[in-house]
Design a protein around this motif. Structure first.
Motif, PDB file in Angstrom:
ATOM      1  N   GLN A  94     -10.618  -5.102 -10.138  1.00 31.87           N
ATOM      2  CA  GLN A  94      -9.236  -5.068 -10.621  1.00 31.87           C
ATOM      3  C   GLN A  94      -8.214  -5.353  -9.529  1.00 31.87           C
ATOM      4  O   GLN A  94      -7.118  -5.818  -9.814  1.00 31.87           O
ATOM      5  CB  GLN A  94      -8.945  -3.687 -11.231  1.00 31.87           C
ATOM      6  CG  GLN A  94      -9.841  -3.326 -12.400  1.00 31.87           C
ATOM      7  CD  GLN A  94      -9.665  -4.251 -13.580  1.00 31.87           C
ATOM      8  OE1 GLN A  94      -8.539  -4.590 -13.944  1.00 31.87           O
ATOM      9  NE2 GLN A  94     -10.772  -4.683 -14.181  1.00 31.87           N
ATOM     10  N   THR A  95      -8.558  -5.079  -8.283  1.00 31.66           N
ATOM     11  CA  THR A  95      -7.574  -5.208  -7.212  1.00 31.66           C
ATOM     12  C   THR A  95      -7.618  -6.582  -6.547  1.00 31.66           C
ATOM     13  O   THR A  95      -8.673  -7.192  -6.392  1.00 31.66           O
ATOM     14  CB  THR A  95      -7.781  -4.144  -6.121  1.00 31.66           C
ATOM     15  OG1 THR A  95      -9.060  -4.361  -5.476  1.00 31.66           O
ATOM     16  CG2 THR A  95      -7.742  -2.746  -6.701  1.00 31.66           C
ATOM     17  N   ARG A  96      -6.457  -7.012  -6.144  1.00 29.75           N
ATOM     18  CA  ARG A  96      -6.349  -8.277  -5.417  1.00 29.75           C
ATOM     19  C   ARG A  96      -7.039  -8.177  -4.058  1.00 29.75           C
ATOM     20  O   ARG A  96      -7.529  -9.163  -3.520  1.00 29.75           O
ATOM     21  CB  ARG A  96      -4.866  -8.625  -5.227  1.00 29.75           C
ATOM     22  CG  ARG A  96      -4.608 -10.039  -4.759  1.00 29.75           C
ATOM     23  CD  ARG A  96      -3.134 -10.369  -4.791  1.00 29.75           C
ATOM     24  NE  ARG A  96      -2.930 -11.774  -4.450  1.00 29.75           N
ATOM     25  CZ  ARG A  96      -1.739 -12.362  -4.422  1.00 29.75           C
ATOM     26  NH1 ARG A  96      -0.648 -11.667  -4.732  1.00 29.75           N
ATOM     27  NH2 ARG A  96      -1.634 -13.640  -4.099  1.00 29.75           N
ATOM     28  N   PHE A  97      -7.088  -6.968  -3.517  1.00 26.58           N
ATOM     29  CA  PHE A  97      -7.711  -6.760  -2.211  1.00 26.58           C
ATOM     30  C   PHE A  97      -9.174  -7.195  -2.228  1.00 26.58           C
ATOM     31  O   PHE A  97      -9.605  -8.010  -1.415  1.00 26.58           O
ATOM     32  CB  PHE A  97      -7.602  -5.295  -1.804  1.00 26.58           C
ATOM     33  CG  PHE A  97      -8.314  -4.968  -0.517  1.00 26.58           C
ATOM     34  CD1 PHE A  97      -7.692  -5.164   0.700  1.00 26.58           C
ATOM     35  CD2 PHE A  97      -9.619  -4.459  -0.528  1.00 26.58           C
ATOM     36  CE1 PHE A  97      -8.352  -4.881   1.897  1.00 26.58           C
ATOM     37  CE2 PHE A  97     -10.277  -4.165   0.652  1.00 26.58           C
ATOM     38  CZ  PHE A  97      -9.649  -4.378   1.870  1.00 26.58           C
ATOM     39  N   TYR A  98      -9.965  -6.634  -3.139  1.00 29.69           N
ATOM     40  CA  TYR A  98     -11.393  -6.943  -3.144  1.00 29.69           C
ATOM     41  C   TYR A  98     -11.682  -8.359  -3.626  1.00 29.69           C
ATOM     42  O   TYR A  98     -12.678  -8.972  -3.225  1.00 29.69           O
ATOM     43  CB  TYR A  98     -12.166  -5.911  -3.960  1.00 29.69           C
ATOM     44  CG  TYR A  98     -12.475  -4.661  -3.156  1.00 29.69           C
ATOM     45  CD1 TYR A  98     -13.263  -4.724  -2.007  1.00 29.69           C
ATOM     46  CD2 TYR A  98     -11.938  -3.435  -3.522  1.00 29.69           C
ATOM     47  CE1 TYR A  98     -13.521  -3.598  -1.257  1.00 29.69           C
ATOM     48  CE2 TYR A  98     -12.206  -2.289  -2.776  1.00 29.69           C
ATOM     49  CZ  TYR A  98     -12.988  -2.384  -1.642  1.00 29.69           C
ATOM     50  OH  TYR A  98     -13.249  -1.261  -0.884  1.00 29.69           O
ATOM     51  N   GLN A 126      -7.359   5.602  -3.200  1.00 31.86           N
ATOM     52  CA  GLN A 126      -8.030   5.952  -4.449  1.00 31.86           C
ATOM     53  C   GLN A 126      -8.214   4.725  -5.338  1.00 31.86           C
ATOM     54  O   GLN A 126      -9.276   4.554  -5.957  1.00 31.86           O
ATOM     55  CB  GLN A 126      -7.225   7.028  -5.188  1.00 31.86           C
ATOM     56  CG  GLN A 126      -7.830   7.459  -6.520  1.00 31.86           C
ATOM     57  CD  GLN A 126      -9.190   8.127  -6.381  1.00 31.86           C
ATOM     58  OE1 GLN A 126      -9.548   8.600  -5.300  1.00 31.86           O
ATOM     59  NE2 GLN A 126      -9.949   8.166  -7.466  1.00 31.86           N
ATOM     60  N   GLU A 127      -7.220   3.894  -5.415  1.00 26.79           N
ATOM     61  CA  GLU A 127      -7.316   2.687  -6.238  1.00 26.79           C
ATOM     62  C   GLU A 127      -8.444   1.789  -5.752  1.00 26.79           C
ATOM     63  O   GLU A 127      -9.239   1.269  -6.552  1.00 26.79           O
ATOM     64  CB  GLU A 127      -5.991   1.918  -6.211  1.00 26.79           C
ATOM     65  CG  GLU A 127      -5.996   0.674  -7.100  1.00 26.79           C
ATOM     66  CD  GLU A 127      -4.658  -0.028  -7.118  1.00 26.79           C
ATOM     67  OE1 GLU A 127      -4.108  -0.213  -8.223  1.00 26.79           O
ATOM     68  OE2 GLU A 127      -4.155  -0.396  -6.022  1.00 26.79           O
ATOM     69  N   LEU A 128      -8.551   1.621  -4.435  1.00 30.15           N
ATOM     70  CA  LEU A 128      -9.611   0.779  -3.880  1.00 30.15           C
ATOM     71  C   LEU A 128     -10.980   1.431  -4.046  1.00 30.15           C
ATOM     72  O   LEU A 128     -11.977   0.747  -4.277  1.00 30.15           O
ATOM     73  CB  LEU A 128      -9.339   0.491  -2.402  1.00 30.15           C
ATOM     74  CG  LEU A 128      -8.161  -0.436  -2.107  1.00 30.15           C
ATOM     75  CD1 LEU A 128      -8.005  -0.656  -0.607  1.00 30.15           C
ATOM     76  CD2 LEU A 128      -8.316  -1.778  -2.816  1.00 30.15           C
ATOM     77  N   ALA A 129     -11.021   2.749  -3.930  1.00 34.80           N
ATOM     78  CA  ALA A 129     -12.301   3.459  -4.100  1.00 34.80           C
ATOM     79  C   ALA A 129     -12.826   3.296  -5.518  1.00 34.80           C
ATOM     80  O   ALA A 129     -14.025   3.077  -5.728  1.00 34.80           O
ATOM     81  CB  ALA A 129     -12.123   4.934  -3.752  1.00 34.80           C
ATOM     82  N   ARG A 138       0.830  -1.206   0.000  1.00 36.00           N
ATOM     83  CA  ARG A 138       0.000   0.000   0.000  1.00 36.00           C
ATOM     84  C   ARG A 138       0.864   1.255   0.000  1.00 36.00           C
ATOM     85  O   ARG A 138       1.979   1.269   0.526  1.00 36.00           O
ATOM     86  CB  ARG A 138      -0.951  -0.004   1.199  1.00 36.00           C
ATOM     87  CG  ARG A 138      -0.313   0.112   2.560  1.00 36.00           C
ATOM     88  CD  ARG A 138      -1.339  -0.188   3.657  1.00 36.00           C
ATOM     89  NE  ARG A 138      -0.791  -0.014   4.996  1.00 36.00           N
ATOM     90  CZ  ARG A 138      -0.058  -0.933   5.618  1.00 36.00           C
ATOM     91  NH1 ARG A 138       0.244  -2.070   5.020  1.00 36.00           N
ATOM     92  NH2 ARG A 138       0.390  -0.700   6.842  1.00 36.00           N
ATOM     93  N   ASN A 139       0.322   2.291  -0.606  1.00 35.52           N
ATOM     94  CA  ASN A 139       1.039   3.557  -0.719  1.00 35.52           C
ATOM     95  C   ASN A 139       0.040   4.701  -0.724  1.00 35.52           C
ATOM     96  O   ASN A 139      -1.149   4.492  -0.417  1.00 35.52           O
ATOM     97  CB  ASN A 139       1.904   3.562  -1.987  1.00 35.52           C
ATOM     98  CG  ASN A 139       1.093   3.210  -3.225  1.00 35.52           C
ATOM     99  OD1 ASN A 139       0.046   3.801  -3.475  1.00 35.52           O
ATOM    100  ND2 ASN A 139       1.570   2.234  -3.992  1.00 35.52           N
ATOM    101  N   SER A 140       0.458   5.867  -1.097  1.00 31.56           N
ATOM    102  CA  SER A 140      -0.415   7.046  -1.045  1.00 31.56           C
ATOM    103  C   SER A 140      -1.571   6.950  -2.043  1.00 31.56           C
ATOM    104  O   SER A 140      -2.562   7.662  -1.913  1.00 31.56           O
ATOM    105  CB  SER A 140       0.392   8.320  -1.329  1.00 31.56           C
ATOM    106  OG  SER A 140       1.021   8.235  -2.606  1.00 31.56           O
ATOM    107  N   GLY A 141      -1.466   6.063  -3.024  1.00 24.32           N
ATOM    108  CA  GLY A 141      -2.535   5.929  -4.000  1.00 24.32           C
ATOM    109  C   GLY A 141      -3.482   4.772  -3.732  1.00 24.32           C
ATOM    110  O   GLY A 141      -4.447   4.566  -4.495  1.00 24.32           O
TER     111      GLY A 141
END
Length: 243
Positions: free
Chosen positions: A206-210, A84-87, A78-81
């Motif tokens: 798109q994210t591995r998180f979700y 926003q990427e998760l949103a 995780r970083n400063s972006g």
């Protein structure tokens, strides 16, 4: 004989304590899922999830472990972006700004169980009546329909708290009644459509998180169904024996 009764009482008390601990754990996790599916995560929520101690859930099942691996690996980078990427990912899938062949991965039961794929269908009315029958009302200011997955998770938190209160009061019949309501709700109004929702969401996310969130959700729901089944058996046996 008296010693035997004392041993039985101690064993029952220990099992009750174990059930209460499990119920507190499930309530906390349902509360977490409710927050995750409700709206895009804030930076603070992302940090809190990254710092969570997952040890009490780590051995739930293979599906949960696979999802947990996705989440932890994503959050390590995780970083400063990240927020926003998760949103963007959340909004595209769960808020319905993107679709797959005209279908939307919004977390409403009606959308995934009605032929038309619309909100406010039969499932919505069924869930609304269940909340009403169990004296649970949606907090004012929340405009989502009652069959949103977030509200369903919160409903199970309320029921979990009621089971705990009944067990602490020695009211096994009431605890069993609440366990049965929970088990039926999980089967009829979450597990009944979650696979359809998950399969569609995976085409959009798109994210591995979700993707990991979907896996741990399903893994947890399956484990919770088994937990509620075992609690029902324990309480039924107690009531039959008059313990």
């Amino acid at each position: 004989m008296e010693d035997g009764n004392v041993i039985k009482e101690q064993a029952t008390a220990e099992i009750t304590a174990e059930m209460i601990a499990a119920l507190k754990g499930r309530a906390a996790f349902y509360d977490l899922l409710a927050a995750i599916y409700f709206r895009p995560l804030s930076s603070e929520q992302i940090e809190n999830i990254a710092e969570l101690d997952w040890s009490q859930y780590a051995d739930l099942n293979e599906l949960f472990a696979d999802g947990l691996n996705d989440i932890t690996r994503y959050l390590r980078k995780r970083n400063s972006g990240t927020r926003q990427e998760l949103a963007v990912d959340f909004t595209a899938a769960f808020a319905g700004t993107s679709s797959w062949k005209g279908r939307y991965a919004v977390p409403y039961e009606s959308v995934h169980t009605s032929e038309e794929g619309l909100m406010f269908q039969d499932a919505y009315h069924e869930v609304f009546q269940l909340y009403k029958a169990n004296r649970v009302a949606k907090a004012e200011g929340y405009d989502f329909p009652h069959d949103h997955l977030s509200f369903m998770c919160e409903f199970l938190v309320v029921l979990s708290d009621r089971i705990i209160a009944a067990l602490e009061a020695g009211a096994d019949a009431e605890a069993l009644a609440q366990v049965r309501v929970s088990r039926a709700f999980l089967a009829d109004h979450i597990l009944s459509w979650f696979d359809t929702f998950q399969d569609l969401a995976l085409l959009l996310l798109q994210t591995r998180f979700y993707r990991g969130i979907l896996k741990i959700s399903k893994g947890f729901f399956l484990e919770d169904a088994e937990l509620l089944d075992s609690m029902a058996v324990e309480l039924e046996n107690r009531l039959e024996k008059g313990e």
